[in-house]
Design an enzyme around this catalytic site. Structure first.
Site, mmCIF file in Angstrom:
data_model
loop_
_atom_site.group_PDB
_atom_site.id
_atom_site.type_symbol
_atom_site.label_atom_id
_atom_site.label_comp_id
_atom_site.label_asym_id
_atom_site.label_seq_id
_atom_site.Cartn_x
_atom_site.Cartn_y
_atom_site.Cartn_z
ATOM 1 N N CYS A 147 0.833 -1.212 0.000
ATOM 2 C CA CYS A 147 0.000 0.000 0.000
ATOM 3 C C CYS A 147 0.867 1.261 0.000
ATOM 4 C CB CYS A 147 -0.931 -0.014 1.199
ATOM 5 S SG CYS A 147 -0.107 -0.398 2.753
ATOM 6 N N HIS A 226 -2.281 5.704 6.266
ATOM 7 C CA HIS A 226 -0.884 6.150 6.398
ATOM 8 C C HIS A 226 -0.824 7.602 5.891
ATOM 9 C CE1 HIS A 226 0.351 1.925 6.661
ATOM 10 N NE2 HIS A 226 -0.113 1.679 5.459
#
Ligand SMILES: NC(=O)c1ccc[n+]([C@@H]2O[C@H](COP(=O)([O-])OP(=O)(O)OC[C@H]3O[C@@H](n4cnc5c(N)ncnc54)[C@H](OP(=O)(O)O)[C@@H]3O)[C@@H](O)[C@H]2O)c1
Length: 344
Positions: A147, A226
């Site tokens: 990711c 994130h």
């Protein structure tokens, strides 16, 4: 041709890839592999996905729990045209489940896609649709990068192609775990990744070897996204407008503005829910437009990554490339985007 896709590992990534496959017209879900008769079986059945037990000795445990089982994982692998391996990245005793499964896929001659928890050397071919779709056309084994690496590639590749990158430094602020996990921390701490560079920089280079990049990372007590602080030395001076223009045409990159109330990852996740996205997923990488700053050749920006979903469209494009369903990467990207209702 409608490609039959097996999903091995029906967790955070696997269940999203299964749904995304089911929304395409050139591929379908042949079945999903489960090791245990847990609640995910309920939705798999509701969605019409056949369940296969990871090993034949586990079939009875599914029957005992009241779930229909179509057979064992081997039956599914033999039936499918391609396997998307979404098994966990690390085993307690070392190595990965994907490494073990690769030997089986090779034995039966089936192509397979692995995820970012695997090492590049497992396949020797790491994938990001916009960066290197062409390289993966007809390939037998491909790894869709993690990711974070997907997030970095999405914004770096268009900049590198349109303006040119001399070097990148990035600090990755990583979520501790996924929202469905009640076991992992940190609970009330910031945990630095001591190894420098973190693995993310080299991982970007597994797809784009000519981008010079070095990364550091910290883990913080959040589960939703994130966040990356990216600092780039460009090859030539450019204005913030020129940088933003490079991202305007870039697939799966969106620009957001703090003046519109996007103050943190919380509002980004709310936005995805407001868009009506399944599971509140945000497949695109949002960049704060009003946070883009250029001083001479030095560019600074902040972006966020929805770790549970940004790799999902990449898996669909990887299937299309490997199964020779489409040779033009932009056509595949656009087709996937339409099916997933991705903004651009
Ligand atoms: N989560 C993220 O943020 C993220 C983002 C990008 C990439 N990735 C990568 O994607 C991969 C999968 O991660 P994930 O987050 O989806 O993991 P996950 O949520 O733990 O799901 C993996 C699933 O695999 C199943 N499984 C375990 N052993 C298996 C076996 N031997 N055979 C078949 N299935 C097995 C487990 O389900 P049952 O035991 O219930 O069957 C488990 O739920 C990893 O490589 C990871 O690094 C994760």
């Amino acid at each position: 041709m409608v490609v039959k896709v097996a999903i091995n590992g029906y967790g955070t990534i696997g269940k999203r890839v299964a749904d995304a496959v089911s929304w395409q017209d050139d591929m379908k879900v042949a079945g999903v592999v489960k090791t245990r008769p847990t609640y995910e079986c309920l939705t798999a059945i509701q969605k019409g996905y056949k369940i296969y037990a990871a090993t034949s000795d586990k079939i009875q445990s599914f029957k005992d729990a009241g779930f229909d089982v179509a057979g064992s994982a081997m039956d599914l692998f033999n039936e499918a045209d391609i396997i998307v391996d979404c098994t966990p990245g690390k085993k307690k005793e070392g190595g990965t489940t994907g490494e073990d499964y690769k030997k089986i896929y090779e034995q039966i001659g089936k192509p397979a896609i692995f995820q970012g928890g695997e090492k590049h050397k497992l396949t020797g071919l790491s994938f990001n649709a916009y960066a290197n779709y062409e390289k993966c056309i007809g390939a037998k084994y491909v790894r869709v990068v993690s990711c974070n690496t997907t997030g970095l590639l999405r914004t770096l590749v268009p900049l590198h192609r349109k303006i040119g990158i001399e070097g990148v430094k990035a600090v990755l602020v990583r979520r501790a775990t996924d929202p469905n996990d009640s076991k992992k921390g940190p609970i009330n701490a910031i945990q630095p990744e001591i190894k420098v560079p973190s693995h993310h920089g080299p991982d970007v280079q597994s797809v784009m070897p000519d981008i010079k990049i070095s990364t550091m990372a910290v883990v913080v007590p959040t589960t939703i996204m994130h966040l990356h602080n990216v600092m780039i030395t460009l090859k030539k001076e450019a204005s913030a407008d020129e940088v933003i223009a490079a991202w305007k045409d870039a697939p799966r990159v969106i620009l957001v503005n703090s003046k519109h109330g996007f103050e943190s990852t919380a509002q980004l996740m709310e936005y995805a829910k407001d868009l009506g996205r399944p599971r509140g997923d945000l497949y695109e990488i949002p960049i704060w437009q009003d946070g883009v700053s250029v001083v001479g050749k030095e560019l600074y920006y902040t972006q966020a990554v929805h770790q549970e979903s940004d790799v999902v469209p990449e898996n669909i494009d990887a299937i299309r490339a490997m199964m020779n369903l489409e040779s033009d990467k932009m056509k595949s990207i656009e087709k996937t985007n339409r099916a997933l209702k991705i903004i651009k």
